[in-house]
Design an enzyme around this catalytic site. Structure first.
Site, PDB file in Angstrom:
ATOM      1  N   PHE A 192       0.813  -1.227   0.000  1.00  0.00           N
ATOM      2  CA  PHE A 192       0.000   0.000   0.000  1.00  0.00           C
ATOM      3  C   PHE A 192       0.844   1.274   0.000  1.00  0.00           C
ATOM      4  O   PHE A 192       0.352   2.342  -0.344  1.00  0.00           O
ATOM      5  CB  PHE A 192      -0.936   0.003   1.228  1.00  0.00           C
ATOM      6  CG  PHE A 192      -0.261   0.500   2.479  1.00  0.00           C
ATOM      7  CD1 PHE A 192      -0.204   1.858   2.774  1.00  0.00           C
ATOM      8  CD2 PHE A 192       0.374  -0.380   3.350  1.00  0.00           C
ATOM      9  CE1 PHE A 192       0.449   2.310   3.926  1.00  0.00           C
ATOM     10  CE2 PHE A 192       1.018   0.072   4.485  1.00  0.00           C
ATOM     11  CZ  PHE A 192       1.060   1.421   4.771  1.00  0.00           C
ATOM     12  N   LYS A 222      -1.209  -7.301  -9.264  1.00  0.00           N
ATOM     13  CA  LYS A 222      -2.217  -7.252  -8.195  1.00  0.00           C
ATOM     14  C   LYS A 222      -1.852  -6.079  -7.283  1.00  0.00           C
ATOM     15  O   LYS A 222      -0.928  -6.158  -6.489  1.00  0.00           O
ATOM     16  CB  LYS A 222      -2.251  -8.566  -7.403  1.00  0.00           C
ATOM     17  CG  LYS A 222      -3.598  -8.721  -6.736  1.00  0.00           C
ATOM     18  CD  LYS A 222      -3.733  -8.821  -5.273  1.00  0.00           C
ATOM     19  CE  LYS A 222      -2.884  -8.365  -4.214  1.00  0.00           C
ATOM     20  NZ  LYS A 222      -3.467  -7.263  -3.421  1.00  0.00           N
ATOM     21  N   GLU A 264      -5.083  -3.836  -2.185  1.00  0.00           N
ATOM     22  CA  GLU A 264      -6.523  -3.556  -2.143  1.00  0.00           C
ATOM     23  C   GLU A 264      -6.825  -2.262  -1.394  1.00  0.00           C
ATOM     24  O   GLU A 264      -7.916  -1.714  -1.490  1.00  0.00           O
ATOM     25  CB  GLU A 264      -7.298  -4.736  -1.539  1.00  0.00           C
ATOM     26  CG  GLU A 264      -6.944  -5.105  -0.110  1.00  0.00           C
ATOM     27  CD  GLU A 264      -5.735  -6.050  -0.008  1.00  0.00           C
ATOM     28  OE1 GLU A 264      -4.762  -5.877  -0.761  1.00  0.00           O
ATOM     29  OE2 GLU A 264      -5.774  -6.959   0.857  1.00  0.00           O
ATOM     30  N   ARG A 265      -5.816  -1.742  -0.640  1.00  0.00           N
ATOM     31  CA  ARG A 265      -6.026  -0.476   0.062  1.00  0.00           C
ATOM     32  C   ARG A 265      -5.821   0.716  -0.864  1.00  0.00           C
ATOM     33  O   ARG A 265      -6.359   1.781  -0.626  1.00  0.00           O
ATOM     34  CB  ARG A 265      -5.045  -0.374   1.241  1.00  0.00           C
ATOM     35  CG  ARG A 265      -5.629  -0.926   2.519  1.00  0.00           C
ATOM     36  CD  ARG A 265      -4.687  -0.699   3.667  1.00  0.00           C
ATOM     37  NE  ARG A 265      -3.977  -1.902   4.002  1.00  0.00           N
ATOM     38  CZ  ARG A 265      -2.820  -1.924   4.651  1.00  0.00           C
ATOM     39  NH1 ARG A 265      -2.238  -0.805   5.026  1.00  0.00           N
ATOM     40  NH2 ARG A 265      -2.242  -3.068   4.941  1.00  0.00           N
ATOM     41  N   SER A 270       5.166  -7.057   3.491  1.00  0.00           N
ATOM     42  CA  SER A 270       5.723  -7.351   4.819  1.00  0.00           C
ATOM     43  C   SER A 270       6.513  -8.665   4.787  1.00  0.00           C
ATOM     44  O   SER A 270       6.287  -9.521   3.928  1.00  0.00           O
ATOM     45  CB  SER A 270       4.590  -7.445   5.829  1.00  0.00           C
ATOM     46  OG  SER A 270       3.687  -8.456   5.423  1.00  0.00           O
ATOM     47  N   CYS A 296       9.747   1.429   3.677  1.00  0.00           N
ATOM     48  CA  CYS A 296      10.622   0.327   4.099  1.00  0.00           C
ATOM     49  C   CYS A 296      12.049   0.829   4.298  1.00  0.00           C
ATOM     50  O   CYS A 296      12.876   0.127   4.857  1.00  0.00           O
ATOM     51  CB  CYS A 296      10.600  -0.785   3.071  1.00  0.00           C
ATOM     52  SG  CYS A 296      11.335  -0.290   1.518  1.00  0.00           S
ATOM     53  N   GLU A 302       9.203  -4.040  13.383  1.00  0.00           N
ATOM     54  CA  GLU A 302       8.857  -2.988  12.423  1.00  0.00           C
ATOM     55  C   GLU A 302       7.575  -2.307  12.885  1.00  0.00           C
ATOM     56  O   GLU A 302       6.538  -2.961  13.012  1.00  0.00           O
ATOM     57  CB  GLU A 302       8.655  -3.584  11.021  1.00  0.00           C
ATOM     58  CG  GLU A 302       8.322  -2.520   9.996  1.00  0.00           C
ATOM     59  CD  GLU A 302       8.199  -3.046   8.571  1.00  0.00           C
ATOM     60  OE1 GLU A 302       7.579  -4.093   8.372  1.00  0.00           O
ATOM     61  OE2 GLU A 302       8.741  -2.380   7.659  1.00  0.00           O
TER      62      GLU A 302
HETATM   63  P1  NAD Z   1       1.361  -6.636   3.194  1.00  0.00           P
HETATM   64  O1  NAD Z   1       2.369  -7.712   3.280  1.00  0.00           O
HETATM   65  O2  NAD Z   1       0.238  -6.645   4.168  1.00  0.00           O
HETATM   66  O3  NAD Z   1       0.670  -6.658   1.729  1.00  0.00           O
HETATM   67  C1  NAD Z   1       1.427  -6.666   0.551  1.00  0.00           C
HETATM   68  C2  NAD Z   1       0.632  -7.355  -0.545  1.00  0.00           C
HETATM   69  O4  NAD Z   1       0.384  -8.699  -0.150  1.00  0.00           O
HETATM   70  C3  NAD Z   1      -0.722  -6.711  -0.787  1.00  0.00           C
HETATM   71  O5  NAD Z   1      -0.950  -6.672  -2.170  1.00  0.00           O
HETATM   72  C4  NAD Z   1      -1.698  -7.651  -0.083  1.00  0.00           C
HETATM   73  O6  NAD Z   1      -2.937  -7.732  -0.733  1.00  0.00           O
HETATM   74  C5  NAD Z   1      -1.000  -8.991  -0.135  1.00  0.00           C
HETATM   75  N1  NAD Z   1      -1.248  -9.822   1.045  1.00  0.00           N
HETATM   76  C6  NAD Z   1      -1.504  -9.395   2.321  1.00  0.00           C
HETATM   77  N2  NAD Z   1      -1.621 -10.462   3.139  1.00  0.00           N
HETATM   78  C7  NAD Z   1      -1.423 -11.567   2.394  1.00  0.00           C
HETATM   79  C8  NAD Z   1      -1.409 -12.968   2.681  1.00  0.00           C
HETATM   80  N3  NAD Z   1      -1.620 -13.425   3.910  1.00  0.00           N
HETATM   81  N4  NAD Z   1      -1.147 -13.814   1.668  1.00  0.00           N
HETATM   82  C9  NAD Z   1      -0.924 -13.368   0.418  1.00  0.00           C
HETATM   83  N5  NAD Z   1      -0.939 -12.062   0.092  1.00  0.00           N
HETATM   84  C10 NAD Z   1      -1.186 -11.165   1.057  1.00  0.00           C
HETATM   85  O7  NAD Z   1       2.140  -5.245   3.215  1.00  0.00           O
HETATM   86  P2  NAD Z   1       1.541  -3.780   3.255  1.00  0.00           P
HETATM   87  O8  NAD Z   1       0.951  -3.513   4.590  1.00  0.00           O
HETATM   88  O9  NAD Z   1       0.713  -3.516   2.045  1.00  0.00           O
HETATM   89  O10 NAD Z   1       2.899  -2.922   3.065  1.00  0.00           O
HETATM   90  C11 NAD Z   1       3.746  -2.605   4.132  1.00  0.00           C
HETATM   91  C12 NAD Z   1       4.893  -3.577   4.236  1.00  0.00           C
HETATM   92  O11 NAD Z   1       5.592  -3.659   3.001  1.00  0.00           O
HETATM   93  C13 NAD Z   1       5.924  -3.157   5.273  1.00  0.00           C
HETATM   94  O12 NAD Z   1       6.343  -4.297   5.977  1.00  0.00           O
HETATM   95  C14 NAD Z   1       7.049  -2.591   4.440  1.00  0.00           C
HETATM   96  O13 NAD Z   1       8.315  -2.627   5.054  1.00  0.00           O
HETATM   97  C15 NAD Z   1       6.993  -3.478   3.246  1.00  0.00           C
HETATM   98  N6  NAD Z   1       7.633  -2.863   2.081  1.00  0.00           N
HETATM   99  C16 NAD Z   1       8.853  -3.351   1.720  1.00  0.00           C
HETATM  100  C17 NAD Z   1       9.522  -2.780   0.660  1.00  0.00           C
HETATM  101  C18 NAD Z   1      10.873  -3.290   0.246  1.00  0.00           C
HETATM  102  O14 NAD Z   1      11.343  -2.882  -0.780  1.00  0.00           O
HETATM  103  N7  NAD Z   1      11.515  -4.166   0.991  1.00  0.00           N
HETATM  104  C19 NAD Z   1       8.938  -1.719  -0.055  1.00  0.00           C
HETATM  105  C20 NAD Z   1       7.698  -1.266   0.339  1.00  0.00           C
HETATM  106  C21 NAD Z   1       7.041  -1.844   1.425  1.00  0.00           C
END
Ligand code: NAD
Length: 496
Positions: free
Chosen positions: A163, A187, A190-191, A240, A295, A387
């Protein structure tokens, strides 16, 4: 057709429903009736609905992408890159609209959103340059025998994004994957599914053929279907750590090439000789920018020895930040509560709150947390090792540089680490020892600019290599090695 987004200010503005984009057309999910509100976090109010797709929608998108692949792969790379030249122009033309969209669905300020779109344009420019970089190579390896390498597309590939950067993170994947000759299924989170709707329209306007770029909206079910689908050849993920690790395992088990970037807990080491103004400005920008939802954000300030004069300057600078104007809200009410719980918990465990962002107000209905600085944090406290993903800086005190490096190395994450110093020797020692893929010297958000690749280490990334830059191109392509002998000398075999 998705209408342009009308917003020109932070005033609440509704937008179109987020649907799937398959074979160049907007369509509703085939069977799923689920939908979710897209909340504008500044107002705490729904600005659109997202129609949540399912496995059958993934299948439909992959079918469309497979149908488009054979023609797209045969388009010369120069012509594939030309789509990104046109896209770049369209993005410049529509930059304010795209930035307002990012700002409204994600919550970050207009300035931060515009910077995100500019960074996306930089990624598109890297895509434009690929015809000049992806030439492979050839050599006469033996008399009359040449070996050459040709980069070939993989087929249908997929990307799943978080997101916090609704348009930039998709741009970490799309230029290399498409210029490389693949067809793509995205994909979005969704937020924040709205900015990529406009992106799909702009790609169409830039001349991208139908089916080359597809979107399936949804959550976990769609992600798992992408991991499992037999006709998806590579899977890129950013989110994450918990999810990154799980989907990396699932996609790899299904035989796919996978690169999954996860979360972070970035340590910024400050030593007494650091420049006070540079350090204070940088640390503050790093931990509160995008409301700490990056991140690459500063999370732990490792104070080496007596750096109280620098900490005072950090607190003074951060105290001037005004929520609502200098800083946006956090993404959801649940995120706001989670961040506040980290602050409450640290305080209960003995941390000293130097700057308190609890109860900040940036406007009615929004999910506000102001910049928060916690001192005397123990690395074992949740605020010291987990985090938080909010505008919270935890200060951990250590007596010397060795202990600071040890502390950084003890974190399972490995995204970013920084040192603030005016000593070349100190900088060199830290840069040679920290467990982080992206390091900064007097730079608080050490994001490698194009053409350098973006990617962390350890629990911040699963899979090999970086997601952007040249590694990105290599991730989305495979190498064909061709050995040729036309002069058929009888006296030599091909190895001689
Ligand atoms: P998230 O892991 O909740 O969601 C990321 C994606 O995964 C979304 O598209 C979501 O729909 C999907 N998703 C969520 N839960 C899932 C599950 N159980 N199974 C399969 N798919 C699932 O992350 P977020 O809250 O959208 O973003 C924040 C996180 O992303 C933070 O931890 C941040 O550090 C990380 N991030 C990392 C980087 C990097 O380059 N390392 C860059 C940006 C964000």
């Amino acid at each position: 057709m998705i209408a342009p987004f009308k917003a020109t200010s932070y005033a609440f503005t509704p937008f179109d429903t987020a649907r799937n984009f398959i074979a160049g057309e907007w369509c509703d999910p085939l069977t799923s009736k689920a939908s979710q509100d897209v909340i504008n976090p500044r107002h705490g109010k729904s600005m659109a609905k997202v129609l949540m797709g399912g496995r059958d929608d993934v299948d439909a998108a992959v079918t469309a992408a497979r149908a488009a692949f054979n023609d797209w792969r045969r388009v010369p790379i120069r012509d594939r890159a030309h789509v990104f030249y046109k896209l770049r122009e369209l993005m410049h033309k529509n930059i304010d609209e795209l930035a307002w969209l990012v700002s409204h669905e994600n919550g970050k300020t207009f300035g931060e959103s515009k910077a995100e779109v500019e960074k996306s344009i930089e990624c598109a420019e890297y895509g434009c340059s690929l015809p000049n970089l992806a030439e492979g190579g050839g050599l006469e390896v033996s008399r009359g025998v040449t070996c050459e390498v040709v980069y070939e597309p993989l087929g249908v590939v997929a990307g799943v994004v978080p997101f916090n950067f609704p348009i930039m993170v998709p741009f970490w994947m799309i230029p290399q994957a498409l210029v490389g000759g693949n067809t793509f299924v995205l994909k979005p989170s969704e937020r924040v599914p709205l900015t990529t709707l406009r992106l799909a329209e702009l790609l169409r306007e830039a001349g991208l053929p139908k089916g080359v770029f597809n979107i399936v909206q949804g959550g976990k079910e769609v992600v798992e279907a992408l991991c499992d689908h037999e006709h998806i050849k590579a899977f890129g993920f950013v989110g994450s750590t918990k999810v990154a690790k799980a989907v990396y395992g699932r996609a790899s088990t299904a035989g796919k090439r996978a690169l999954c970037l996860g979360g972070a807990k970035n340590h910024l080491i400050v030593v007494p000789d650091a420049d006070v103004a540079v350090t204070a400005d940088n640390v503050v920008a790093s931990f509160m920018g995008c409301a700490g939802q990056r991140c690459m954000a500063a999370s732990v300030l490792v104070a080496v020895g007596n750096v109280d004069h620098i900490i005072s300057a950090v607190v003074e600078r951060a105290a001037k930040i005004s929520t609502g104007t200098d800083m946006g809200p956090v993404t959801t009410e649940a995120a706001q509560q989670r961040i506040v719980a980290y602050i409450d918990g640290a305080e209960k465990l003995g941390a000293k709150v130097l700057l308190d962002g609890r109860g900040a107000d940036g406007g009615a209905g929004g999910y506000w947390v102001g910049p928060t600085i916690l001192d005397q944090v123990d690395p074992s406290m949740p605020a010291g090792c987990e985090e938080i993903f909010g505008p919270v800086l935890s200060i951990v005190r250590v007596p010397n540089l060795e202990r600071a490096i040890e502390l950084e190395n003890a974190s399972p994450y490995g995204n970013a680490a920084c040192i603030y110093t005016t000593s070349g020797d100190v900088a060199r020692r830290v840069m040679g020892a920290v467990e982080a893929g992206m390091c900064g010297v007097n730079v608080g958000v050490p994001v490698p600019r194009e053409p350098y690749g973006f990617g962390g280490w350890n629990d911040s990334a699963f899979g090999a290599g970086n997601i952007t830059g040249w590694d990105g191109y290599r991730f989305w392509t495979r190498q064909r090695k061709i050995t040729t002998k036309w002069s058929l000398q009888k006296d030599q075999n091909w190895m001689s």
